[in-house]
Structure formats: C-alpha cells, structure tokens
Write a protein that holds these residues in place. Structure first.
Motif, mmCIF file in Angstrom:
data_model
loop_
_atom_site.group_PDB
_atom_site.id
_atom_site.type_symbol
_atom_site.label_atom_id
_atom_site.label_comp_id
_atom_site.label_asym_id
_atom_site.label_seq_id
_atom_site.Cartn_x
_atom_site.Cartn_y
_atom_site.Cartn_z
ATOM 1 N N ALA A 58 0.826 -1.208 0.000
ATOM 2 C CA ALA A 58 0.000 0.000 0.000
ATOM 3 C C ALA A 58 0.860 1.259 0.000
ATOM 4 N N ALA A 59 1.886 1.293 0.859
ATOM 5 C CA ALA A 59 2.767 2.458 0.920
ATOM 6 C C ALA A 59 3.508 2.661 -0.390
ATOM 7 N N MET A 60 3.966 1.553 -1.003
ATOM 8 C CA MET A 60 4.672 1.655 -2.277
ATOM 9 C C MET A 60 3.727 2.128 -3.378
ATOM 10 N N ALA A 61 2.484 1.687 -3.326
ATOM 11 C CA ALA A 61 1.506 2.109 -4.334
ATOM 12 C C ALA A 61 1.226 3.605 -4.212
ATOM 13 N N TRP A 62 1.058 4.092 -2.983
ATOM 14 C CA TRP A 62 0.857 5.521 -2.783
ATOM 15 C C TRP A 62 2.073 6.304 -3.268
ATOM 16 N N GLY A 63 3.253 5.803 -2.983
ATOM 17 C CA GLY A 63 4.468 6.474 -3.439
ATOM 18 C C GLY A 63 4.566 6.515 -4.945
ATOM 19 N N PHE A 64 4.252 5.393 -5.598
ATOM 20 C CA PHE A 64 4.312 5.339 -7.056
ATOM 21 C C PHE A 64 3.293 6.311 -7.658
ATOM 22 N N GLY A 65 2.100 6.359 -7.072
ATOM 23 C CA GLY A 65 1.091 7.302 -7.531
ATOM 24 C C GLY A 65 1.557 8.744 -7.392
ATOM 25 N N ALA A 66 2.246 9.040 -6.280
ATOM 26 C CA ALA A 66 2.805 10.375 -6.087
ATOM 27 C C ALA A 66 3.807 10.694 -7.182
ATOM 28 N N GLY A 67 4.616 9.704 -7.544
ATOM 29 C CA GLY A 67 5.607 9.908 -8.600
ATOM 30 C C GLY A 67 4.977 10.166 -9.957
ATOM 31 N N ALA A 186 9.632 4.421 -4.788
ATOM 32 C CA ALA A 186 8.508 4.170 -5.690
ATOM 33 C C ALA A 186 8.083 5.446 -6.398
ATOM 34 N N ALA A 187 8.131 6.571 -5.684
ATOM 35 C CA ALA A 187 7.758 7.851 -6.283
ATOM 36 C C ALA A 187 8.717 8.227 -7.406
ATOM 37 N N ARG A 188 10.008 8.048 -7.178
ATOM 38 C CA ARG A 188 10.979 8.367 -8.222
ATOM 39 C C ARG A 188 10.825 7.430 -9.421
ATOM 40 N N ALA A 189 10.442 6.188 -9.161
ATOM 41 C CA ALA A 189 10.166 5.267 -10.265
ATOM 42 C C ALA A 189 8.969 5.760 -11.072
ATOM 43 N N GLY A 190 7.965 6.295 -10.387
ATOM 44 C CA GLY A 190 6.818 6.871 -11.085
ATOM 45 C C GLY A 190 7.221 8.057 -11.945
ATOM 46 N N ASN A 191 8.117 8.912 -11.431
ATOM 47 C CA ASN A 191 8.661 10.015 -12.232
ATOM 48 C C ASN A 191 9.288 9.496 -13.516
ATOM 49 N N LEU A 192 10.100 8.457 -13.367
ATOM 50 C CA LEU A 192 10.822 7.903 -14.509
ATOM 51 C C LEU A 192 9.869 7.355 -15.562
ATOM 52 N N VAL A 193 8.817 6.691 -15.124
ATOM 53 C CA VAL A 193 7.836 6.143 -16.064
ATOM 54 C C VAL A 193 7.229 7.259 -16.906
ATOM 55 N N ILE A 194 6.851 8.356 -16.274
ATOM 56 C CA ILE A 194 6.239 9.479 -16.985
ATOM 57 C C ILE A 194 7.224 10.105 -17.973
ATOM 58 N N VAL A 195 8.460 10.329 -17.548
ATOM 59 C CA VAL A 195 9.454 10.963 -18.419
ATOM 60 C C VAL A 195 9.787 10.078 -19.609
ATOM 61 N N VAL A 196 9.966 8.773 -19.372
ATOM 62 C CA VAL A 196 10.254 7.853 -20.471
ATOM 63 C C VAL A 196 9.099 7.815 -21.466
#
Length: 293
Positions: A58-67, A186-196
């Motif tokens: 759950a925490a990782m999912a929230w972090g990824f969503g933030a990213g 997880a948030a930084r991974a979400g950033n990377l997904v968007i930029v890529v």
C-alpha cells in the motif's frame, strides 16, 4: 524540526530547479529530465538501502502514484511556461501546489494556531509574489481557436501542473510513517515512467528528433547534481510531513521559487522586480511567525 526540514526541502528544490533550468536552456526540458530523474532514483535507492526499513504494498503504491503525479506536473509545468504568460503561469502553479495540501490537511482535521496560521497565509502570498516574472510579449502564441486553444493555454496548464505537485505532496503523506525511504523510491520510479513515456511519445511525433542533447562535462554535471538535490528535497519533505502537519510542511516547501529567483539574480544578472523583493520580505515574515508559533 518540521520547519527546518521543510525549509531545507525548499532550498534543495530551488537549487535543483535552477540547475535543471540551466541544462534545459541549452537542451530541452525532457532531455534534461532524462538525466535528472534517473539520477534522483539512483540516489534515493542508495539512501533507502543504507537506511534500511521496508514498506508494504500500500505504501509503495501511494508512493508510485505520487511519482506519476509529480512527473506529470513537471512536464505540464514546462509546457505551461512555453505557452505563457509567465507572470500568470508561475504563481498559479506554485499557489495550487501549496493550497491543495492545505485544503486536504484542513479536511483531515489539522488545526493551526493563530500565529502559525498567519505565517502560513503570508507564505502563500509570498509564493505568488516571488514567482511572478515579467510577461514576454514576444512569445509566439498559437493561432488555434476554440476548445483546443483553451486546453493548451498557459494558465490552465499551470493550474494542472500545480494540482499535480499538490497531489504529489498529499500522496507522499498518505504513504504513511513507516517504510523508511522506500515509498520515495517508488515515487521516483513513477517520475521515470512518466518521463520515459513522454520521451518515447515526442520521439515518435518528431520521428526520432528530440532536440539538442545534454553534452559536455559542465552540463552533465549540472544535470546530475540537479537530480541528486531534487531527490534530497523529496527526502527532506517526506521526513517533514511525517513529523508534522501536511498543511505546514507543504506550504514551507513551496517557497522554493524564492531560491531559484535569487540564484538567477546572481548567475544571470537578472534584476529582482519590486514585487519579488516584496514577496521575499513577506516570506521571511511568514517563516518567522511559523517558527515562533
């Protein structure tokens, strides 16, 4: 402690934005982010491994969503600046990023005493004032009309970018108090997904041409340092919001435009406008009230 951590995050964000902007001036925003975001992910991952801890799904999912929200906000913000007018875009985005967490915090039952509340309100005013830039009358505006022109307008996209940054702040708080720095990974991974995704889209639209590359030791060094500082700012904000109120931490962190403006003043000899000087004075007063309270 919350005040120190949040102001530290604002300082790091401000320097990171200045360096990233310097890279983008000689390249493109997306190409600059292609260096900064992976660097930030690597820095946060290393810090998470060294500090230990673990986070649940759950925490990782929230972090990824933030990213995802933060990455979208970055790209939308740069697009908004390209459409202008800048003297509307910057304050709209910064204020939206600060006001949204304040609203969410209030709905969650957060209550500030009178002195701190006055300081927060002054900081909100300061964010708008120090972010204001002179309008660029020479900016070419699109000739499209109707709904497309409205959706592609600078002020509207500025509001979207600010909302995305505000969501980023809120979702990191929602990730919880445990888990060390892993929600931030997880948030930084979400950033990377968007930029890529954005880079792939632009490469397809422009048939492989994504603009000038980031090249040279100085430019690459700036990009790497920007990414590292941005990740450090994320970590400081996460610690601040875990230790205190969302509304307070988000507003103080959103003072980062003042740092970027000051650095541009010294590096590029850009003169501070009277309204920006007023904003900085108000920011100092606001921070003083928050600290005393």
């Amino acid at each position: 402690m919350v005040t120190i951590l949040a102001l530290g995050a604002a300082l790091a964000y401000g320097v990171a934005d200045f360096l990233g902007g310097a890279v983008a001036r000689r390249s493109t925003a997306l190409n600059a982010l292609a260096w900064c975001v992976p660097t930030g992910l690597a820095a946060v991952l290393l810090a998470a491994l060294l500090t230990g801890g673990s986070a649940g799904p759950a925490a990782m999912a929230w972090g990824f969503g933030a990213g995802l929200a933060g990455g979208t906000g970055l790209i939308t913000f740069y697009r908004a600046l390209a459409r202008g007018p800048m003297n509307v875009v910057a304050p709209v985005s910064a204020l939206a990023a600060a006001v949204l967490p304040v609203g969410v915090g209030t709905l969650r039952g957060e209550r500030l005493d009178a002195t701190v509340l006055a300081g927060v309100l002054l900081c909100l005013v300061a964010i708008g004032l120090v972010s204001m830039e002179a309008s660029d009358n020479g900016t070419d505006e699109p000739t499209t009309t109707g709904a497309r022109r409205l959706l592609d307008s600078g002020p509207l996209m500025a509001g979207v970018s600010g909302a995305c940054f505000g969501i980023f702040f809120v979702l990191l708080k929602t990730a919880g108090d445990g888990g060390g720095l892993w929600p931030l990974v997880a948030a930084r991974a979400g950033n990377l997904v968007i930029v890529v995704a954005a880079l792939l889209f632009m490469a397809r639209v422009r048939r492989g041409e994504t603009g000038p590359r980031v090249a040279g030791r100085t430019l690459i060094g700036f990009a790497l340092l920007s990414g590292t500082l941005d990740a450090g700012a994320n970590a400081l904000y996460l610690l601040a919001v875990r230790d205190g109120l969302l509304s307070l931490a988000a507003v103080l962190t959103s003072l980062y435009p003042a740092i970027t403006v000051l650095l541009a003043r010294f590096a590029y000899s850009e003169r501070l406008r009277t309204i920006q000087r007023l904003g900085m004075a108000i920011a100092i007063a606001g921070v003083a009230l928050v600290t005393v309270g």
